[in-house]
Scaffold this active site. Sequence first.
Site, short mmCIF file in Angstrom:
data_model
loop_
_atom_site.label_atom_id
_atom_site.label_comp_id
_atom_site.label_asym_id
_atom_site.label_seq_id
_atom_site.Cartn_x
_atom_site.Cartn_y
_atom_site.Cartn_z
N GLY A 181 0.78 -1.23 0.00
CA GLY A 181 0.00 0.00 0.00
C GLY A 181 0.81 1.28 0.00
O GLY A 181 0.28 2.36 -0.25
N ASP A 182 2.11 1.17 0.28
CA ASP A 182 2.98 2.36 0.30
C ASP A 182 4.42 1.93 0.00
O ASP A 182 5.35 2.33 0.70
CB ASP A 182 2.90 3.05 1.66
N LEU A 183 4.59 1.14 -1.06
CA LEU A 183 5.88 0.49 -1.30
C LEU A 183 6.81 1.38 -2.13
O LEU A 183 7.20 1.04 -3.25
CB LEU A 183 5.68 -0.87 -1.96
#
Length: 277
Positions: free
Chosen positions: A166-168
């Site tokens: 989700g926030d890579l």
Amino acid sequence: MSALAHFSRHIDTWRLTPDGEPFETRSSRLLFVRYGGKPAVLKLYKPNSDETRGAEILRHWGDRAARVFEADERAMVVERIVPATPLVELTASEDDRATHIWCDTVAGLHVAPAPADWKTLFDCGRSYNKPYPDHPILTRAHFERGRTVFFELCASQSPRHYLLHGDLHHDNVLNDAERGWLVIDPKGYAGELEFETASFLHNPTPEFRSAKQLERRARILSARLGLDSERIVRWCFAHGMLSALWNIEDAVGDVGGGIESAGAAAELLGWIIEYEE
């Protein structure tokens, strides 16, 4: 209150030895510790943190993620990655190499399908369900087009869903001297793999927020991971607008950065955003 007071209960419960000074992020309080003699990190979730199920996600992923030693509903102890060189350090001179490393990491990370009943990408986009925030940079036209594209993509996803980070972005992929490139700080959403590329594509610096750079990176991601190249770019557009919206809501960060990356994606797609007079 002493600097270690927040950590004392978990230090005692898990028999940890402090190994540094506490520090904070927006979502957590952290402390370097020793766990059974091993270097580790004690992470306490702040109220309303979006990482409270981080231990479950890291365990689901296995060897491409930081190992979890202990966990409860308020905290976890994870291995300390050493030297913890972030992927961002390669982008200035070796961005193609950094992109391939990211692909290698993701290919090893997303093997098993997402567990049942996990929150989905519809939940990730919940800020689009709020009223338009009336902002001079994120215009109503930006907001409306971003919302439309985001939920269209959610509704038309491929059937195979993974437990996505989700926030890579580049700072969440760190190099360990013994185990190689590992992932930290997951948010966790069930969805198609194309979405996972969005945070990577428009980071880490403004020079990568151009149609030329986006097209180059998207081509590599599509070929390496077998993804739909147009959906990659469309997710980049929708996520860029959503990132700007998050920064407005939190009153932090660069609102313009997400809009710039969305603009690059729109250029690649041949879109024109109609602005109100």
